[in-house]
Design an enzyme around this catalytic site. Structure first.
Site, mmCIF file in Angstrom:
data_model
loop_
_atom_site.group_PDB
_atom_site.id
_atom_site.type_symbol
_atom_site.label_atom_id
_atom_site.label_comp_id
_atom_site.label_asym_id
_atom_site.label_seq_id
_atom_site.Cartn_x
_atom_site.Cartn_y
_atom_site.Cartn_z
ATOM 1 N N ASN A 157 0.864 -1.189 0.000
ATOM 2 C CA ASN A 157 0.000 0.000 0.000
ATOM 3 C C ASN A 157 0.898 1.235 0.000
ATOM 4 O OD1 ASN A 157 -2.628 -0.984 -0.023
ATOM 5 N ND2 ASN A 157 -2.655 -1.277 2.201
ATOM 6 N N GLU B 61 -13.343 1.736 1.797
ATOM 7 C CA GLU B 61 -13.343 0.681 2.842
ATOM 8 C C GLU B 61 -13.544 1.311 4.231
ATOM 9 O OE1 GLU B 61 -9.932 -2.162 2.598
ATOM 10 O OE2 GLU B 61 -9.496 -1.542 4.652
ATOM 11 N N HIS C 72 -9.817 2.876 -2.982
ATOM 12 C CA HIS C 72 -10.500 1.655 -2.514
ATOM 13 C C HIS C 72 -10.495 1.632 -0.984
ATOM 14 C CE1 HIS C 72 -10.152 -2.383 -0.771
ATOM 15 N NE2 HIS C 72 -10.941 -2.813 -1.732
ATOM 16 N N ASN C 73 -9.341 1.928 -0.411
ATOM 17 C CA ASN C 73 -9.237 1.887 1.051
ATOM 18 C C ASN C 73 -10.042 3.008 1.705
ATOM 19 O OD1 ASN C 73 -7.469 -0.180 0.493
ATOM 20 N ND2 ASN C 73 -6.057 0.370 2.119
ATOM 21 N N ARG D 238 -11.935 7.614 13.273
ATOM 22 C CA ARG D 238 -10.837 6.791 13.816
ATOM 23 C C ARG D 238 -9.956 7.644 14.708
ATOM 24 N NH1 ARG D 238 -8.718 2.017 9.742
ATOM 25 N NH2 ARG D 238 -10.747 1.501 8.868
ATOM 26 N N LYS E 67 -6.014 1.940 -5.544
ATOM 27 C CA LYS E 67 -6.043 1.155 -4.294
ATOM 28 C C LYS E 67 -6.245 2.064 -3.081
ATOM 29 C CE LYS E 67 -5.593 -2.404 -1.510
ATOM 30 N NZ LYS E 67 -5.380 -1.943 -0.174
ATOM 31 N N SER F 76 -5.632 -6.132 -2.959
ATOM 32 C CA SER F 76 -6.641 -6.125 -1.892
ATOM 33 C C SER F 76 -7.182 -7.523 -1.641
ATOM 34 C CB SER F 76 -7.802 -5.198 -2.253
ATOM 35 O OG SER F 76 -8.756 -5.222 -1.211
HETATM 36 C C1 6PG Z 1 -7.152 -4.542 1.539
HETATM 37 C C2 6PG Z 1 -7.013 -3.742 2.793
HETATM 38 C C3 6PG Z 1 -5.626 -3.829 3.297
HETATM 39 C C4 6PG Z 1 -5.533 -3.484 4.757
HETATM 40 C C5 6PG Z 1 -5.388 -2.041 5.025
HETATM 41 C C6 6PG Z 1 -6.053 -1.622 6.311
HETATM 42 O O1 6PG Z 1 -7.621 -3.968 0.582
HETATM 43 O O2 6PG Z 1 -6.800 -5.716 1.567
HETATM 44 O O3 6PG Z 1 -7.347 -2.415 2.576
HETATM 45 O O4 6PG Z 1 -4.812 -3.133 2.430
HETATM 46 O O5 6PG Z 1 -6.591 -3.989 5.466
HETATM 47 O O6 6PG Z 1 -4.033 -1.812 5.137
HETATM 48 O O7 6PG Z 1 -5.727 -0.356 6.518
HETATM 49 P P1 6PG Z 1 -5.777 0.337 7.930
HETATM 50 O O8 6PG Z 1 -4.787 -0.369 8.812
HETATM 51 O O9 6PG Z 1 -5.414 1.726 7.632
HETATM 52 O O10 6PG Z 1 -7.172 0.146 8.433
#
Ligand code: 6PG
Length: 473
Positions: A108, A195, A191-192, A293, A188, A134
């Site tokens: 990442n 997420e 995407h996060n 957070r 990506k 991911s």
């Molecule tokens: C994925 C996740 C992965 C991971 C993140 C979490 O797509 O597989 O996003 O990359 O879970 O690093 O990020 P945080 O630690 O910032 O929540």
């Protein structure tokens, strides 16, 4: 692309959780994989633990041996921390590489670093790919979603391998070459960001049911499990339902009740916001999720404040379960729409020509935000979207028509009941802003001109104007 001579199809450097899972996935699909790691003693142990797959792994204890073990043009996947360690690795390995070889950063990474590193290879004949991966450990081992940047040359080189190991949605591999340099890592990152938003909204609904509804974790988990049969069906709802229904072996209590309410973060959610803001965009739901957070980390302050700050709540009763489900659906659509707006802005800014339908498609399986909605988004993007806005697609408008009322009722109830729902309410605020042709920024412009002579546009006439402001008393 034909490889010259014998040797491994690919090298994987970094045998931590993700690196080792990807190496085994590649080996499982018949590829010969050279493996190397900074802690040399991990390498033989990894090969031994791979069992029969060990036959497809070529252990190398030095960088030189590692590079030599890979067939040319080389594809070398790095699964190591993306900051200074990646720069140090590039400096160490590039003298050993030859024209046509590709370095792939599967971590990442901040896409700005990826752009810088890829520009650094410009005159060397080497290639640099930033690839978002991911799906966590399970995804990496059995089928991740992968977002690939970099050159066409590198894509041709790595395509058969990444397509083989990717998650499949109705037979289609969830991997694509999205654009040059940092495009893969940027996608990506967003995407996060989505997420973070999705996780936060699920947590907000859990908070309402727990704090205002008085429900236990198991009951809330069972409700979310039922949502898996409807339009919310997704990996994150599935995970949340299972987590809420898990029991702590030590105490016999629900697992979530023994976990301290302080969320960690590694930075990708924050990067999404920073980049969005730099491009003049705002992603309110993602901002709220990242902010929440941050607030969660102020545990001591919150504990101190609880008996001191008056709630002044009004007991309006809990929204019904159907409203909670539909509110989550509206919030999810709006959070994704904001994410895609950031991708649009970046695509224009960096001239990437990102294909939003393709991005939706490779997110349909393997990745953390996979959900049934993503197939609907892909369909909406494949058909003509008014001005490229997801929320204006006929199918999405129909979904929002059905769910916005519920989002309003849930946010209104949460406000009255004193339960914080920052991401859900931020989604609604964005929706209400976007659906009004006439906003309130005319007053902002008046204020700016009043105190700073900044000028404004008039409604009926082009040009820059200043107001005849009444003097302050
Ligand atoms: C994925 C996740 C992965 C991971 C993140 C979490 O797509 O597989 O996003 O990359 O879970 O690093 O990020 P945080 O630690 O910032 O929540």
């Amino acid at each position: 692309m034909t490889k010259s001579g014998s040797g491994a199809d690919i090298g994987v450097y970094g045998l931590g959780t993700m690196g080792s899972a990807l190496a085994l996935n590649l080996a499982d699909h018949g590829f010969d994989v050279a493996v190397c790691n900074r802690e040399v003693n991990w390498i033989s142990e990894f090969v031994r633990e791979a069992g029969p797959l060990g036959d497809k792994l070529i252990p190398a204890e030095t960088l030189e041996a590692f590079v030599t073990a890979i067939a040319k043009p080389r594809s070398i996947l790095f699964m190591i921390p993306s900051g200074a360690p990646m720069d140090a690795m590039i400096a160490a390995i590039t003298p050993l590489l030859e024209k046509g070889d590709t370095i792939i950063d599967g971590g990442n990474a901040d896409f700005n670093a990826t752009r810088r590193r890829s520009a650094g290879m410009d005159d060397t004949g080497l290639h640099y790919v930033g690839m978002g991966v991911s799906g966590g450990e399970e995804g990496a081992r059995h089928g991740p979603s992968m977002m690939v940047g970099g050159s066409d040359h590198s894509w041709q080189q790595m395509r058969p391998m990444v397509e083989a190991i990717a998650a499949k949605f109705e037979g289609e591999p969830c991997v694509a070459h999205l654009g040059p340099d940092g495009a893969g890592h940027f996608v990506k990152t967003v995407h996060n960001g989505i997420e973070y938003a999705d996780m936060q909204m699920i947590a907000e609904i859990y908070g309402m049911l727990r704090d205002a509804g008085g429900q236990g974790a198991e009951e809330i988990g069972a409700l979310m499990e039922r949502w898996q049969d409807g339009p919310l069906s997704s990996y994150l709802i599935e995970v949340s339902a299972a987590a809420l229904q898990s029991t702590d072996n030590k105490t016999g209590q629900p697992m979530v009740d023994v976990i301290r309410d302080q969320a960690g973060q590694k930075g990708t959610g924050r990067w999404t916001l920073i980049e969005a803001l730099k491009m003049g965009q705002s992603a309110s739901t993602i901002e709220a999720a990242v902010g929440a957070r941050g607030w969660s980390s102020e545990k001591d302050t919150r504990v101190m404040a609880e008996p001191l700050l008056a709630a002044c709540v009004q007991d309006v009763g809990m929204p019904c379960d159907d409203d909670l489900e539909m509110a989550m659906l509206a919030g999810r659509i709006l959070a994704h729409a904001q994410g895609f707006r950031i991708l649009n802005a970046a695509s224009e800014e960096f001239d990437w020509a990102l294909d939003m339908a393709q991005i939706s498609e490779i997110w349909r399986a393997g990745c953390i935000i996979r959900s049934t909605l993503l197939d609907e988004f892909a369909e909406a993007f494949r058909n003509d979207l008014p001005a490229g806005h997801l929320i204006l697609a006929p199918a999405m408008r129909a979904r929002l028509d059905d769910s916005i009322g519920a989002l309003r009722r849930v946010v209104a109830a949460a406000v009255s009941l004193g339960v914080a729902v920052p991401a859900l309410s931020a989604s609604l605020a964005w929706f209400d802003t976007m659906r009004r042709g006439r906003g309130t920024a005319n007053l902002i412009q008046a204020q700016r001109d009043f105190f700073g002579h900044h000028g404004f546009d008039r409604v009926e006439e082009s040009g820059k104007f200043h107001g005849d402001w009444n003097a302050l008393a």
